[in-house]
Design a protein around this motif. Structure first.
Motif, mmCIF file in Angstrom:
data_model
loop_
_atom_site.group_PDB
_atom_site.id
_atom_site.type_symbol
_atom_site.label_atom_id
_atom_site.label_comp_id
_atom_site.label_asym_id
_atom_site.label_seq_id
_atom_site.Cartn_x
_atom_site.Cartn_y
_atom_site.Cartn_z
ATOM 1 N N LEU A 157 37.472 33.262 31.577
ATOM 2 C CA LEU A 157 37.051 34.549 31.820
ATOM 3 C C LEU A 157 36.841 35.200 33.133
ATOM 4 C CD1 LEU A 157 35.816 37.483 30.234
ATOM 5 C CD2 LEU A 157 33.590 36.004 30.780
ATOM 6 N N ALA A 158 37.662 36.168 33.634
ATOM 7 C CA ALA A 158 37.019 36.689 34.827
ATOM 8 C C ALA A 158 37.177 38.220 34.898
ATOM 9 C CB ALA A 158 38.363 36.102 35.818
ATOM 10 N N TYR A 159 36.984 38.749 36.246
ATOM 11 C CA TYR A 159 36.888 40.109 36.276
ATOM 12 C C TYR A 159 37.929 40.678 37.021
ATOM 13 C CZ TYR A 159 32.392 39.101 34.072
ATOM 14 O OH TYR A 159 31.304 38.812 33.176
ATOM 15 N N MET A 160 38.153 42.024 36.960
ATOM 16 C CA MET A 160 39.075 42.832 37.879
ATOM 17 C C MET A 160 38.633 43.994 38.045
ATOM 18 S SD MET A 160 43.036 42.367 36.289
ATOM 19 C CE MET A 160 43.920 40.913 36.258
ATOM 20 N N ASN A 161 39.092 44.512 39.748
ATOM 21 C CA ASN A 161 38.678 45.666 39.965
ATOM 22 C C ASN A 161 39.931 46.462 39.816
ATOM 23 O OD1 ASN A 161 39.877 44.964 42.318
ATOM 24 N ND2 ASN A 161 38.220 45.202 43.641
ATOM 25 N N GLU A 162 39.814 47.687 40.466
ATOM 26 C CA GLU A 162 41.176 48.388 40.105
ATOM 27 C C GLU A 162 42.349 47.879 40.945
ATOM 28 O OE1 GLU A 162 41.161 52.808 39.777
ATOM 29 O OE2 GLU A 162 38.809 52.689 40.106
ATOM 30 N N GLU A 163 41.979 47.405 42.248
ATOM 31 C CA GLU A 163 42.828 46.875 43.142
ATOM 32 C C GLU A 163 43.635 45.581 42.629
ATOM 33 O OE1 GLU A 163 43.156 45.285 47.737
ATOM 34 O OE2 GLU A 163 41.233 45.643 47.052
ATOM 35 N N SER A 164 42.567 44.684 42.065
ATOM 36 C CA SER A 164 43.191 43.333 41.827
ATOM 37 C C SER A 164 44.171 43.721 40.461
ATOM 38 C CB SER A 164 42.292 42.681 41.397
ATOM 39 O OG SER A 164 41.263 42.961 40.281
ATOM 40 N N PHE A 165 43.793 44.664 39.638
ATOM 41 C CA PHE A 165 44.569 44.987 38.542
ATOM 42 C C PHE A 165 46.153 45.473 38.950
ATOM 43 C CE2 PHE A 165 46.038 48.149 34.939
ATOM 44 C CZ PHE A 165 46.160 47.169 34.045
ATOM 45 N N ALA A 166 45.843 46.321 40.014
ATOM 46 C CA ALA A 166 47.145 47.128 40.518
ATOM 47 C C ALA A 166 48.143 46.048 41.061
ATOM 48 C CB ALA A 166 46.816 47.934 41.380
ATOM 49 N N LEU A 167 47.488 45.040 41.762
ATOM 50 C CA LEU A 167 48.335 43.896 42.549
ATOM 51 C C LEU A 167 48.827 42.917 41.102
ATOM 52 C CD1 LEU A 167 45.868 42.722 45.024
ATOM 53 C CD2 LEU A 167 48.332 43.343 45.323
ATOM 54 N N THR A 168 48.131 42.693 40.006
ATOM 55 C CA THR A 168 48.497 42.000 38.777
ATOM 56 C C THR A 168 49.529 42.623 38.267
ATOM 57 O OG1 THR A 168 46.282 41.085 38.539
ATOM 58 C CG2 THR A 168 47.780 41.080 36.728
ATOM 59 N N LEU A 169 49.566 44.044 38.127
ATOM 60 C CA LEU A 169 50.804 44.881 37.764
ATOM 61 C C LEU A 169 52.081 44.594 38.618
ATOM 62 C CD1 LEU A 169 48.926 48.090 36.227
ATOM 63 C CD2 LEU A 169 49.984 45.987 34.909
ATOM 64 N N LYS A 170 51.910 44.601 39.720
ATOM 65 C CA LYS A 170 52.865 44.717 40.881
ATOM 66 C C LYS A 170 53.528 43.436 40.937
ATOM 67 C CE LYS A 170 54.027 45.594 45.703
ATOM 68 N NZ LYS A 170 53.467 45.878 47.091
ATOM 69 N N THR A 171 52.839 42.266 40.856
ATOM 70 C CA THR A 171 53.395 40.803 41.082
ATOM 71 C C THR A 171 53.560 40.204 39.956
ATOM 72 O OG1 THR A 171 51.319 39.941 41.458
ATOM 73 C CG2 THR A 171 52.077 40.776 43.333
ATOM 74 N N LYS A 172 53.175 40.781 38.775
ATOM 75 C CA LYS A 172 53.049 39.946 37.582
ATOM 76 C C LYS A 172 52.325 38.465 37.551
ATOM 77 C CE LYS A 172 55.628 43.022 35.546
ATOM 78 N NZ LYS A 172 55.054 44.305 36.176
ATOM 79 N N GLN A 173 51.575 38.547 38.571
ATOM 80 C CA GLN A 173 50.682 37.260 38.773
ATOM 81 C C GLN A 173 49.273 37.653 38.692
ATOM 82 O OE1 GLN A 173 51.769 34.848 42.150
ATOM 83 N NE2 GLN A 173 53.876 34.605 41.647
ATOM 84 N N MET A 174 48.443 36.801 38.510
ATOM 85 C CA MET A 174 47.038 37.092 38.096
ATOM 86 C C MET A 174 46.475 37.157 39.451
ATOM 87 S SD MET A 174 46.874 37.846 34.954
ATOM 88 C CE MET A 174 45.036 38.141 34.594
ATOM 89 N N HIS A 175 45.611 38.376 39.783
ATOM 90 C CA HIS A 175 44.664 38.968 40.704
ATOM 91 C C HIS A 175 43.235 38.970 39.941
ATOM 92 C CE1 HIS A 175 48.785 38.922 42.768
ATOM 93 N NE2 HIS A 175 47.996 38.704 43.974
ATOM 94 N N TYR A 176 42.269 38.610 40.751
ATOM 95 C CA TYR A 176 40.893 38.822 40.109
ATOM 96 C C TYR A 176 40.120 39.399 41.373
ATOM 97 C CZ TYR A 176 42.430 35.890 36.398
ATOM 98 O OH TYR A 176 43.451 35.315 35.260
#
Length: 105
Positions: free
Chosen positions: A29-48
């Motif tokens: 379990l982790a947390y995302m903000n809008e920027e980390s979510f956008a990076l996750t969508l862009k790279t298809k790798q997890m950013h938190y």
């Protein structure tokens, strides 16, 4: 389909439940903000968002234990994510495959 997530309820953060895409095992379990979510969508790798360090955290950048996104779902309130990943190595900082390994009951 574009879904608008609700980052406002919890001080700009949303909880993310991460599971193994093959087994369904809960990894972390982790947390995302809008920027980390956008990076996750862009790279298809997890950013938190690291709450302790107050910075974006690219899972695996230091350890080599990357998480590759296989699917993303949101709950009915659009303020929590369920993300299935292909986990490389351990998900937990202890070296365990899953962060959920200590039994209480």
């Amino acid at each position: 389909m574009s879904v608008q997530l609700d980052f406002k309820k919890q001080a700009g953060l949303i909880p993310v439940i991460v599971t193994d895409h093959l087994t369904g095992q809960v990894l972390m379990l982790a947390y995302m903000n809008e920027e980390s979510f956008a990076l996750t969508l862009k790279t298809k790798q997890m950013h938190y968002w690291s709450r302790s360090r107050q910075e974006i955290w690219h899972k695996g950048a230091t350890s080599g234990h990357y998480q590759y996104v296989k699917s993303i779902k949101t709950d009915c309130d659009r303020d929590t994510l369920l993300i299935a990943v292909q986990q490389e190595g351990a998900a937990c900082h202890t070296g365990a495959y899953s962060c959920f390994f200590e039994e209480i009951l």
